[in-house]
Design a protein around this motif. Structure first.
Motif, PDB file in Angstrom:
ATOM      1  N   PHE A  77     -25.153 -14.983   7.665  1.00 42.13           N
ATOM      2  CA  PHE A  77     -23.915 -15.128   7.202  1.00 42.13           C
ATOM      3  C   PHE A  77     -23.235 -13.969   6.272  1.00 42.13           C
ATOM      4  N   VAL A  78     -22.088 -13.714   6.415  1.00 44.77           N
ATOM      5  CA  VAL A  78     -21.446 -12.649   5.560  1.00 44.77           C
ATOM      6  C   VAL A  78     -20.067 -13.328   5.011  1.00 44.77           C
ATOM      7  N   ARG A  79     -19.433 -12.472   4.270  1.00 42.79           N
ATOM      8  CA  ARG A  79     -18.199 -12.671   3.541  1.00 42.79           C
ATOM      9  C   ARG A  79     -17.479 -11.603   3.153  1.00 42.79           C
ATOM     10  N   GLU A  80     -16.234 -11.714   2.912  1.00 45.50           N
ATOM     11  CA  GLU A  80     -15.210 -10.828   2.461  1.00 45.50           C
ATOM     12  C   GLU A  80     -15.951 -10.065   1.420  1.00 45.50           C
ATOM     13  N   PRO A  81     -16.284  -8.667   1.694  1.00 45.42           N
ATOM     14  CA  PRO A  81     -16.890  -7.798   0.743  1.00 45.42           C
ATOM     15  C   PRO A  81     -16.833  -7.914  -0.921  1.00 45.42           C
ATOM     16  N   PHE A  82     -15.476  -7.738  -1.061  1.00 44.01           N
ATOM     17  CA  PHE A  82     -14.977  -7.530  -2.511  1.00 44.01           C
ATOM     18  C   PHE A  82     -15.309  -8.958  -3.163  1.00 44.01           C
ATOM     19  N   GLU A  83     -14.786 -10.027  -2.259  1.00 40.83           N
ATOM     20  CA  GLU A  83     -14.837 -11.334  -2.845  1.00 40.83           C
ATOM     21  C   GLU A  83     -16.357 -11.682  -3.041  1.00 40.83           C
ATOM     22  N   ARG A  84     -17.336 -11.151  -2.350  1.00 39.13           N
ATOM     23  CA  ARG A  84     -18.883 -11.314  -2.727  1.00 39.13           C
ATOM     24  C   ARG A  84     -19.347 -10.761  -3.810  1.00 39.13           C
ATOM     25  N   LEU A  85     -18.589  -9.202  -3.867  1.00 33.64           N
ATOM     26  CA  LEU A  85     -19.097  -8.294  -4.892  1.00 33.64           C
ATOM     27  C   LEU A  85     -18.617  -8.960  -6.354  1.00 33.64           C
ATOM     28  N   LEU A  86     -17.563  -9.816  -6.232  1.00 39.15           N
ATOM     29  CA  LEU A  86     -17.201 -10.404  -7.835  1.00 39.15           C
ATOM     30  C   LEU A  86     -17.834 -11.462  -8.057  1.00 39.15           C
ATOM     31  N   SER A  87     -18.087 -12.313  -6.986  1.00 36.50           N
ATOM     32  CA  SER A  87     -19.009 -13.446  -7.151  1.00 36.50           C
ATOM     33  C   SER A  87     -20.365 -13.066  -7.765  1.00 36.50           C
ATOM     34  N   ALA A  88     -20.933 -12.000  -7.172  1.00 40.96           N
ATOM     35  CA  ALA A  88     -22.369 -11.665  -7.625  1.00 40.96           C
ATOM     36  C   ALA A  88     -22.157 -11.061  -9.011  1.00 40.96           C
ATOM     37  N   TYR A  89     -20.890 -10.366  -9.351  1.00 38.64           N
ATOM     38  CA  TYR A  89     -20.906  -9.739 -10.762  1.00 38.64           C
ATOM     39  C   TYR A  89     -20.558 -11.206 -11.837  1.00 38.64           C
ATOM     40  N   LEU A  90     -19.983 -12.176 -11.705  1.00 35.65           N
ATOM     41  CA  LEU A  90     -19.552 -13.346 -12.380  1.00 35.65           C
ATOM     42  C   LEU A  90     -20.799 -14.089 -12.462  1.00 35.65           C
ATOM     43  N   ASN A  91     -21.608 -14.192 -11.494  1.00 32.25           N
ATOM     44  CA  ASN A  91     -22.656 -15.033 -11.609  1.00 32.25           C
ATOM     45  C   ASN A  91     -24.004 -14.418 -12.276  1.00 32.25           C
ATOM     46  N   LYS A  92     -24.088 -13.105 -12.270  1.00 30.22           N
ATOM     47  CA  LYS A  92     -25.278 -12.226 -12.803  1.00 30.22           C
ATOM     48  C   LYS A  92     -25.060 -11.410 -14.117  1.00 30.22           C
ATOM     49  N   LEU A  93     -23.776 -11.087 -14.295  1.00 32.85           N
ATOM     50  CA  LEU A  93     -23.275 -10.188 -15.383  1.00 32.85           C
ATOM     51  C   LEU A  93     -22.430 -10.723 -16.127  1.00 32.85           C
ATOM     52  N   GLY A  94     -21.465 -11.636 -15.597  1.00 35.04           N
ATOM     53  CA  GLY A  94     -20.166 -12.000 -16.257  1.00 35.04           C
ATOM     54  C   GLY A  94     -20.336 -13.345 -16.835  1.00 35.04           C
ATOM     55  N   LYS A  95     -19.026 -14.202 -17.007  1.00 30.28           N
ATOM     56  CA  LYS A  95     -19.058 -15.300 -17.487  1.00 30.28           C
ATOM     57  C   LYS A  95     -19.847 -16.400 -17.066  1.00 30.28           C
ATOM     58  N   PHE A  96     -20.286 -16.339 -15.837  1.00 27.61           N
ATOM     59  CA  PHE A  96     -20.785 -17.518 -15.208  1.00 27.61           C
ATOM     60  C   PHE A  96     -22.495 -17.418 -15.105  1.00 27.61           C
ATOM     61  N   ALA A  97     -22.863 -16.185 -15.864  1.00 29.50           N
ATOM     62  CA  ALA A  97     -24.410 -15.898 -15.815  1.00 29.50           C
ATOM     63  C   ALA A  97     -25.125 -17.108 -16.519  1.00 29.50           C
ATOM     64  N   ASN A  98     -26.237 -17.343 -16.044  1.00 32.83           N
ATOM     65  CA  ASN A  98     -27.088 -18.453 -16.678  1.00 32.83           C
ATOM     66  C   ASN A  98     -28.259 -17.874 -17.461  1.00 32.83           C
ATOM     67  N   GLU A  99     -28.819 -18.849 -18.103  1.00 29.13           N
ATOM     68  CA  GLU A  99     -29.988 -18.297 -19.111  1.00 29.13           C
ATOM     69  C   GLU A  99     -31.042 -17.272 -18.267  1.00 29.13           C
ATOM     70  N   LYS A 100     -31.288 -17.779 -17.164  1.00 22.73           N
ATOM     71  CA  LYS A 100     -32.602 -17.040 -16.189  1.00 22.73           C
ATOM     72  C   LYS A 100     -31.902 -15.701 -15.938  1.00 22.73           C
ATOM     73  N   ASP A 101     -30.637 -15.582 -15.538  1.00 22.97           N
ATOM     74  CA  ASP A 101     -29.971 -14.217 -15.215  1.00 22.97           C
ATOM     75  C   ASP A 101     -29.911 -13.627 -16.530  1.00 22.97           C
ATOM     76  N   TYR A 102     -29.636 -14.110 -17.764  1.00 24.88           N
ATOM     77  CA  TYR A 102     -29.603 -13.105 -18.938  1.00 24.88           C
ATOM     78  C   TYR A 102     -30.939 -12.634 -18.956  1.00 24.88           C
ATOM     79  N   LYS A 103     -31.998 -13.073 -18.775  1.00 25.07           N
ATOM     80  CA  LYS A 103     -33.382 -12.505 -18.984  1.00 25.07           C
ATOM     81  C   LYS A 103     -33.554 -11.323 -17.993  1.00 25.07           C
ATOM     82  N   PHE A 104     -32.901 -11.584 -16.886  1.00 25.96           N
ATOM     83  CA  PHE A 104     -33.136 -10.208 -16.027  1.00 25.96           C
ATOM     84  C   PHE A 104     -32.199  -9.403 -15.938  1.00 25.96           C
ATOM     85  N   PHE A 105     -31.006  -9.949 -15.156  1.00 28.38           N
ATOM     86  CA  PHE A 105     -29.861  -8.860 -15.234  1.00 28.38           C
ATOM     87  C   PHE A 105     -29.292  -8.468 -16.495  1.00 28.38           C
ATOM     88  N   HIS A 106     -29.300  -9.031 -17.308  1.00 32.26           N
ATOM     89  CA  HIS A 106     -28.545  -8.494 -18.784  1.00 32.26           C
ATOM     90  C   HIS A 106     -29.439  -7.465 -19.070  1.00 32.26           C
TER      91      HIS A 106
END
Length: 356
Positions: free
Chosen positions: A185-214
């Motif tokens: 599956f694919v997705r509108e590229p800019f929308e996917r990119l923003l989703s990745a940012y929000l989930n891994k580095l932005g305000k929706f990042a969880n504690e697990k992502d903090y340890k790795f991505f942050h």
């Protein structure tokens, strides 16, 4: 023959002429009575639904989210859409001079980490992050184990039960690529990119992502792209407040440097799933997730109670808020970087004016 007003009028004329020549009063009565019954609807053509047909294995009724797709016309339309998507991929591959040849040992050994295999239903799924991949992994696990995805909690345990394609021998990989149902599956590229940012580095990042991505991305990005960093020691220590503009600058710089491959969450589609090397049976889109998931599940004769949850995009609602604040030159350079994803899958090119 289809019964409509034109056909009825023609029949009336034929019978009228015929009966006039025979001059039979009973002929008129009989013919007109028959036409009245026909027009009222006693002889309407029978309409068939899945309830009339029974349980035809070639067209199972699959529940997907809020909708059910089971009629042949819809399946036909989806099949035509798939043909167009695959034709566009083939044209783009030829344009780029990329070969469709999966029988390359170097290629196979290096590029199968993102592929999950479900041997019971003979499925190979290329997992693209931020395009419903987590749910698809749960669906495949449910098919393999015969359980509903609503009962699954720990994804880490699920991924351990599904084999990845690179864990098979070369001959087993070739066999599955040549005989199994393959999709991604694919997705509108800019929308996917923003989703990745929000989930891994932005305000929706969880504690697990903090340890790795942050730690591995956030801190280096802030250190490289933020002015007056000495005044923000907490940000440099935690790496948890990377701005979207800083993230975009990092992506563009990384794309033109020798810093190694991009993280899979913002990697190009063709580098994750290799559509120029592997001939897929289905190309799904996040924007038509329910319809495409239905077609795929029907093609493998999944049980009727397999459900694919409907998904709503937070990134789509926030696109203007984030992309509209980028400098225009940064926006355009980002599009140049991901232009190939737009070309491969026919997404309309983004226009900076639409975001401001």
């Amino acid at each position: 023959m289809t019964v409509n007003s034109t056909n009825v009028h023609r029949l009336e004329k034929i019978f009228f002429v015929s009966c006039t020549r025979k001059k039979s009063f009973l002929c008129f009565i009989g013919v007109m009575a028959a036409l009245c019954v026909w027009k009222v609807g006693f002889f309407q053509p029978m309409e068939f639904s899945n309830r009339n047909i029974g349980t035809d294995a070639s067209h199972p009724q699959i529940t997907t989210g809020r909708l059910q797709f089971s009629s042949q016309p819809e399946t036909f339309n989806q099949t035509e859409i798939q043909k167009k998507r695959k034709a566009l991929i083939n044209r783009t591959c030829r344009k780029l001079g990329l070969s469709r040849n999966s029988k390359n040992s170097t290629f196979v050994s290096k590029n199968m980490q993102t592929f999950f295999v479900e041997d019971t239903h003979k499925i190979v799924f290329c997992s693209v992050p931020k395009v419903g991949s987590t749910t698809w992994v749960k669906v495949l696990h449910g098919l393999q184990e015969g359980i509903q995805i609503s009962t699954m909690q720990d994804l880490s345990n699920i991924t351990r039960t599904l084999r990845r394609l690179n864990t098979y021998t070369s001959s087993e990989i070739y066999e599955r690529l040549n005989t199994y149902t393959k999709f991604f599956f694919v997705r509108e590229p800019f929308e996917r990119l923003l989703s990745a940012y929000l989930n891994k580095l932005g305000k929706f990042a969880n504690e697990k992502d903090y340890k790795f991505f942050h730690q591995n991305y956030g801190i280096p990005i802030i250190k490289k792209y933020r002015a007056n960093i000495s005044a923000m020691p907490d940000s440099l220590h935690k790496g948890n407040d990377v701005t979207f503009e800083e993230f975009v600058k990092y992506l563009i710089h990384h794309n033109y440097s020798d810093d190694g491959p991009l993280d899979r969450h913002w990697q190009h589609y063709h580098r994750l799933c290799h559509p120029c090397h592997i001939q897929y049976d289905f190309i799904g889109k996040y924007e038509t997730l329910i319809e495409d998931a239905t077609l795929i599940l029907a093609s493998i004769h999944a049980d009727n109670d397999v459900q694919f949850p409907d998904r709503k995009s937070t990134a789509q609602a926030l696109s203007k808020q984030y992309y509209g604040k980028l400098p225009k030159d940064l926006f355009e350079n980002l599009f140049k970087m991901y232009r190939i994803d737009y070309e491969f899958f026919g997404f309309p090119s983004p226009n900076f004016k639409d975001y401001i």
